[in-house]
Motif scaffolding. Structure first.
Motif: not given
Length: 328
Positions: A30-41
């Motif tokens: 996971l690299l970007t803010l969007l990556d972490f949001v997708r993972y959290a979702v």
């Protein structure tokens, strides 16, 4: 049901909870803010979390948590969505995602912050997580100095002439603080029965530099105020009925019961406010009160009262207004 609370879904199995807790993310996945949001979702959906505390879906809550860990306002997410986070930041983000799932506490308790009308407020388990449609209604139905073109539709003729405002069941103090923006010339009193909640409210009042304008009182509704009268009373009181309390999702059960429980029919506190508010309003004043989904029982209990129901972008008939002249 609680303010915005959804019906509790089936809890994850013990095996499912263990898998969520033990899942590891390798460095660089996971690299970007969007990556972490997708993972959290994905994790939030898998864990069947309930969203009822300022965010209404897993995407909004994931973005909110990621921004808080990175000290960004939620409105800044799109500006930084494709930027990378550091290894230390990634660890903190993954930790709060895991804690949201394993504890099932409201996200606001995990980061000690909640937003209303774009303003941040400190919050912890001593008070309910602030969420109320009244903040929006103060902006849309009580025209202030910044939007005098809307004054003709205001429920109060001249908001700048309002000298006294009362916030009953203030909790974290957020509505009293928001009211200070709409009524800059008013003295604002805020009451709560909980000493713990008032400690949180005092912190927020101090954070906004409003100690001279907003005064906090501990007591049962109007009792600590004597015979004082107000140009406006606002309240987001406990209004969840017995059936709703029994069905509260785990997230809502983390909040103080006293801030939610409105008795068998949800009207224990709301009924008292309606019966007593008239003695504490000026002749031109009025009461703005949030009651969730309690319109039917409150109209049955008070058929003689001409309650005006107000809608917001996300609510219908959950807040009423009544003028002082129409109260007993």
């Amino acid at each position: 049901m609680a303010r915005g609370a959804k019906k509790a879904k089936k809890k994850p199995t013990k095996r499912g909870r263990a898998e969520v807790k033990s899942r590891k993310v390798a460095a660089g996945e996971l690299l970007t803010l969007l990556d972490f949001v997708r993972y959290a979702v994905s994790r939030f959906v898998e864990a069947e979390l309930v969203f009822a505390h300022g965010t209404t879906d897993p995407v909004a809550e994931a973005a909110y948590l990621v921004c808080e860990i990175l000290h960004l306002h939620p409105d800044q997410f799109e500006d930084f969505a494709h930027t990378r986070v550091t290894a230390a930041e990634a660890k903190r983000i993954l930790d709060v995602i895991a804690r949201r799932i394993t504890t099932r506490k409201p996200a606001a308790y995990l980061v000690n912050k909640s937003y209303m009308r774009g303003l941040p407020f400190y919050v912890d388990e001593r008070t309910i997580v602030p969420r109320s449609f009244i903040g929006e209604l103060l902006d849309s139905h009580f025209a202030g100095e910044a939007n005098q073109e809307d004054a003709a539709g205001s429920l109060i003729d001249d908001p700048l002439a309002v000298k006294t405002v009362l916030d009953l069941c203030t909790g974290s103090g957020c509505l009293a603080i928001l009211a200070s923006r709409n009524f800059p010339n008013a003295r604002i009193d805020a009451v709560d029965i909980s000493a713990d909640a008032l400690e949180v409210a005092a912190r927020n009042v101090a954070n906004y530099g409003l100690r001279d304008q907003v005064k906090l009182y501990r007591g049962d509704l109007f009792k600590p105020l004597g015979g004082q009268r107000y140009d406006l009373i606002i309240s987001n009181p406990p209004y969840v009925d017995a059936a709703g309390m029994a069905a509260l999702p785990r997230e809502c059960r983390a909040e103080p019961r006293i801030a939610l429980d409105g008795g068998d029919d949800g009207l224990d506190i709301v009924g008292r406010i309606l019966n007593e508010a008239g003695r504490h309003l000026t002749p031109e004043g009025g009461l703005l009160c949030e009651i969730g989904r309690g319109r039917e029982p409150i109209e049955a209990a008070f058929p003689q009262l001409p309650l005006l129901w107000l809608d917001t972008e996300e609510s219908s008939c959950e807040v009423f207004w009544i003028a002082a002249d129409d109260l007993p």
